[in-house]
Design a protein around this motif. Structure first.
Motif, PDB file in Angstrom:
ATOM      1  N   ARG A 142       0.744  -1.289   0.029  1.00  0.00           N
ATOM      2  CA  ARG A 142       0.020  -0.051   0.124  1.00  0.00           C
ATOM      3  C   ARG A 142       1.061   1.056  -0.089  1.00  0.00           C
ATOM      4  O   ARG A 142       2.182   1.265   0.327  1.00  0.00           O
ATOM      5  CB  ARG A 142      -0.936   0.277   1.214  1.00  0.00           C
ATOM      6  N   PRO A 143       0.295   2.399  -0.412  1.00  0.00           N
ATOM      7  CA  PRO A 143       0.944   3.780  -0.076  1.00  0.00           C
ATOM      8  C   PRO A 143       1.226   3.830   1.482  1.00  0.00           C
ATOM      9  O   PRO A 143       0.481   3.316   2.261  1.00  0.00           O
ATOM     10  CB  PRO A 143       0.025   4.751  -0.578  1.00  0.00           C
ATOM     11  N   THR A 144       2.288   4.406   1.862  1.00  0.00           N
ATOM     12  CA  THR A 144       3.489   4.995   1.143  1.00  0.00           C
ATOM     13  C   THR A 144       4.811   4.408   1.771  1.00  0.00           C
ATOM     14  O   THR A 144       5.958   5.251   1.884  1.00  0.00           O
ATOM     15  CB  THR A 144       3.358   6.600   1.421  1.00  0.00           C
ATOM     16  N   GLY A 147       7.020  -1.536   3.079  1.00  0.00           N
ATOM     17  CA  GLY A 147       6.771  -2.474   3.919  1.00  0.00           C
ATOM     18  C   GLY A 147       5.322  -2.570   4.438  1.00  0.00           C
ATOM     19  O   GLY A 147       5.015  -3.369   5.341  1.00  0.00           O
ATOM     20  N   ASN A 148       4.516  -2.015   3.751  1.00  0.00           N
ATOM     21  CA  ASN A 148       3.051  -1.724   4.118  1.00  0.00           C
ATOM     22  C   ASN A 148       2.069  -2.884   2.958  1.00  0.00           C
ATOM     23  O   ASN A 148       1.624  -2.425   2.197  1.00  0.00           O
ATOM     24  CB  ASN A 148       2.515  -0.298   3.980  1.00  0.00           C
ATOM     25  N   VAL A 149       2.546  -3.956   3.243  1.00  0.00           N
ATOM     26  CA  VAL A 149       2.238  -5.138   2.476  1.00  0.00           C
ATOM     27  C   VAL A 149       0.981  -5.822   2.955  1.00  0.00           C
ATOM     28  O   VAL A 149       0.787  -6.373   4.013  1.00  0.00           O
ATOM     29  CB  VAL A 149       3.363  -6.169   2.234  1.00  0.00           C
ATOM     30  N   VAL A 150       0.002  -6.206   1.942  1.00  0.00           N
ATOM     31  CA  VAL A 150      -1.149  -6.735   2.330  1.00  0.00           C
ATOM     32  C   VAL A 150      -1.545  -7.800   0.958  1.00  0.00           C
ATOM     33  O   VAL A 150      -1.137  -7.626  -0.046  1.00  0.00           O
ATOM     34  CB  VAL A 150      -2.460  -6.078   2.620  1.00  0.00           C
ATOM     35  N   ASN A 243      -5.005   6.240  -7.362  1.00  0.00           N
ATOM     36  CA  ASN A 243      -4.095   5.118  -7.238  1.00  0.00           C
ATOM     37  C   ASN A 243      -3.301   4.769  -8.504  1.00  0.00           C
ATOM     38  O   ASN A 243      -3.923   4.754  -9.606  1.00  0.00           O
ATOM     39  CB  ASN A 243      -5.013   3.960  -6.881  1.00  0.00           C
ATOM     40  N   SER A 244      -2.147   4.529  -8.325  1.00  0.00           N
ATOM     41  CA  SER A 244      -1.033   4.352  -9.119  1.00  0.00           C
ATOM     42  C   SER A 244      -0.457   2.776  -8.961  1.00  0.00           C
ATOM     43  O   SER A 244       0.295   2.830  -7.908  1.00  0.00           O
ATOM     44  CB  SER A 244       0.013   5.231  -9.437  1.00  0.00           C
ATOM     45  N   THR A 258       4.358  13.483  -7.785  1.00  0.00           N
ATOM     46  CA  THR A 258       3.112  14.094  -7.432  1.00  0.00           C
ATOM     47  C   THR A 258       3.145  14.088  -5.968  1.00  0.00           C
ATOM     48  O   THR A 258       3.282  13.014  -5.342  1.00  0.00           O
ATOM     49  CB  THR A 258       2.042  13.141  -7.938  1.00  0.00           C
ATOM     50  N   GLU A 259       2.859  15.271  -5.522  1.00  0.00           N
ATOM     51  CA  GLU A 259       2.885  15.585  -4.066  1.00  0.00           C
ATOM     52  C   GLU A 259       2.039  14.551  -3.233  1.00  0.00           C
ATOM     53  O   GLU A 259       2.373  14.077  -2.291  1.00  0.00           O
ATOM     54  CB  GLU A 259       2.540  17.007  -3.586  1.00  0.00           C
ATOM     55  N   ASP A 260       0.723  14.526  -3.686  1.00  0.00           N
ATOM     56  CA  ASP A 260      -0.242  13.785  -2.897  1.00  0.00           C
ATOM     57  C   ASP A 260      -0.550  12.199  -3.638  1.00  0.00           C
ATOM     58  O   ASP A 260      -1.623  12.121  -4.079  1.00  0.00           O
ATOM     59  CB  ASP A 260      -1.550  14.434  -2.692  1.00  0.00           C
ATOM     60  N   ASP A 261       0.591  11.749  -3.945  1.00  0.00           N
ATOM     61  CA  ASP A 261       0.221  10.600  -4.936  1.00  0.00           C
ATOM     62  C   ASP A 261       0.029   9.264  -3.828  1.00  0.00           C
ATOM     63  O   ASP A 261      -0.166   9.345  -2.784  1.00  0.00           O
ATOM     64  CB  ASP A 261       1.558  10.141  -5.572  1.00  0.00           C
ATOM     65  N   ALA A 262      -0.577   8.329  -4.698  1.00  0.00           N
ATOM     66  CA  ALA A 262      -0.929   6.921  -4.026  1.00  0.00           C
ATOM     67  C   ALA A 262      -0.518   5.974  -4.756  1.00  0.00           C
ATOM     68  O   ALA A 262      -1.238   5.498  -5.631  1.00  0.00           O
ATOM     69  CB  ALA A 262      -2.413   7.005  -3.857  1.00  0.00           C
TER      70      ALA A 262
END
Length: 536
Positions: A142-144, A147-150, A243-244, A258-262
């Motif tokens: 996940r962002p950002t 290590g934020n893996v699901v 979401n990208s 992009t500042e507020d990217d996802a």
């Protein structure tokens, strides 16, 4: 080969024949069993390790993979896994040189270079772990943070605006050929930007020879030039807040440009299934709905090997006569003055945990054109955390300089030494953190910034931005006989904290001199120092 990431200055010194110094790491043995199921690929292996251990799990460790599961992993599968060992904080990753390596070398016309190098049967490791490849499922970060893996199924249905396939993390022919086979005869829906970032011109040649480039273009993909590009925010910047999904190694905040990217990180299979549906999709579910069997593209035989792109260096005598040309956007490295005996300055920034070098010295199209222009690039320093940091640093640079306080794993991610150079240019003389990422810690030393760590991590909470800190007796403390523990006085709060350094005698000398370059450079009129004598 043991490939270890370092800062650019250390690479240059090694090229000049000087030794590379490292803290000896522990060895983490990771035993692989089983075989990857359909629609699960090498990216899911490293994402599984990140799911288990996070971005600090491999600090001061070498990851060594072994076990019967290796037999089913190609050399390029292993590259995918090794590439993101850096996201675990590992010193490096190593696989045995076995039949899979022989097959790779045969394919590129270098079979005669093969040498078998494997661990002994009774090899033991400092740490042990096992991954049953057959038990893995498609995973996504996940962002950002990497290590934020699901599991992909846990977030399935999230809308997707962009999908990018490519980068150093998934660079092989199959990483593009599998998506091409998945989209063949199909169309990416409206509202989804499907971007293909070939790793090299040779990969693009092979994809085109096999017709895969046509399948991608016909499905609506945009083919970009070879190189890092979107991974470092040079083009392919996603829409704000959309979401990208990317097969890239990193998704730190704003790295995309992009500042507020996802930005989400996933395998080529997950990325492509999501591109075709317009929402995050487990490729197994997509395949079941359409009764699609997993593609198994044949590798080109032989693969493209375009040596015409390589230019040999000039003969040494001729090279010595060539003048170095610098355009107006290339500045010299700033002068690095010696560390004063005392530091008395404000804390201009209090950073949290896992601050990346992308947040210290941003990537992206706005900043990277000034990569060789330190005064200009300095204006972007830490602006993702505090847009006013460069101005405030300039205001106190000549008078007192300043300090930064940070949480754990400060400076994770890229080896980008600009994250040490530009703060130093703006007057940074010391950082006090709970802990550091390995390469950034060394880069701070290389450019004369004193990296300190809290003896008691709870003291981090007692310091605030603009507190004035005092460090005295630094030259004695960093002398060969000096103790590694120092006292920091917070004049604003009338408190003291114990901090320590982990500097070797060689590193102490460098920090005192203002950096590695001043430490190597004798003062005007002096003869060569011991470090400059031939053979030293």
């Amino acid at each position: 080969m043991l490939a270890i990431g370092t800062g650019g200055l250390e690479v240059a010194l090694a090229m000049a024949g000087r030794p590379l110094h490292l803290t000896t790491p522990k060895v983490w043995g990771i035993r692989l069993t089983g075989q990857l199921p359909p629609w699960v690929s090498a990216k899911d292996v490293i994402l599984e390790l990140l799911r288990r251990h996070g971005v600090q799990g491999g600090v001061q460790r070498v990851l060594e993979y072994h076990g019967p599961g290796l037999a089913s992993l190609t050399a390029m599968d292993r590259h995918v896994i090794a590439n993101m060992g850096a996201e675990l904080g590992a010193t490096t990753t190593v696989f045995p040189s076995d039949e899979a390596v022989r097959d790779f070398l045969d394919g590129v016309g270098r079979g005669d270079d093969f040498v078998e190098i494997t661990a002994e049967q009774d090899a033991s490791y400092d740490f042990d772990e096992e991954i049953d490849l057959s038990s893995l499922e498609p995973l996504i970060a996940r962002p950002t943070s990497p290590g934020n893996v699901v599991p992909v199924r846990e977030v399935a249905g999230e809308p997707v605006a962009q999908v990018v396939v490519g980068s150093s993390a998934n660079p092989g022919f199959r990483d593009f050929a599998v998506p091409a086979a998945m989209v063949a005869g199909r169309q990416v829906p409206a509202g989804v930007s499907f971007d293909i970032n070939p790793t090299s011109r040779e990969i693009l040649q092979d994809l085109t020879r096999r017709g895969a480039t046509f399948d991608l273009i016909a499905a609506g993909a945009r083919i970009h030039q070879s190189g890092c590009l979107g991974c470092i925010g040079m083009g392919q910047a996603p829409a704000s807040g959309r979401n990208s999904l990317r097969t890239f190694p990193r998704n730190f905040p704003g790295r995309s440009g992009t500042e507020d990217d996802a930005v989400w990180l996933c395998s080529p299979e997950t990325a492509t299934a999501s591109a075709l549906t317009g929402v995050i999709t487990d490729p197994r579910d997509w395949a079941d709905r359409l009764s699609v069997t997993p593609p198994a593209p044949d590798l080109p035989d032989p693969p493209s090997n375009n040596d015409a792109m390589l230019e040999p260096p000039l003969p040494p005598d001729e090279a010595a006569r060539v003048a170095l040309e610098r355009g107006p956007n290339i500045s010299a490295l700033p002068e690095l003055d010696a560390l004063p005996d005392s530091l008395h300055g404000p804390v201009l920034l209090k950073a949290g945990d896992d601050v990346s070098t992308d947040e210290i010295s941003p990537a992206g199209a706005a900043a990277l054109p000034y990569r060789s222009n330190i005064p200009k690039l300095a204006g972007f320093t830490l602006t993702r955390l505090d847009p006013d940091y460069p101005r405030r640093a300039e205001a106190v640079r000549e008078e007192t300089g300043h300090l930064i306080v940070a949480g754990a794993n400060y400076g994770q991610g890229s080896s980008r030494e600009h994250a040490a150079i530009t703060p130093r240019y703006l007057g940074l003389r010391a950082v006090i953190a709970k802990s550091y990422a390995r390469i950034h810690w060394q880069n701070l030393v290389n450019f004369g910034v004193l990296p300190l760590e809290f003896e008691d991590p709870a003291d981090y909470e007692r310091i605030e931005t603009e507190d004035r800190l005092h460090l005295s007796g630094l030259r004695e403390a960093l002398s060969p006989a000096g103790a590694p523990t120092l006292r920091v006085r917070n004049a604003t709060r009338d408190e003291e904290y114990a901090v320590r350094h982990r500097l070797s005698p060689r590193q102490r000398e460098a920090v005192l001199a203002g950096g590695v370059i001043p430490a190597m450079t004798p003062p005007p009129g002096a003869g060569p120092s011991a470090s400059h004598r031939p053979g030293a």
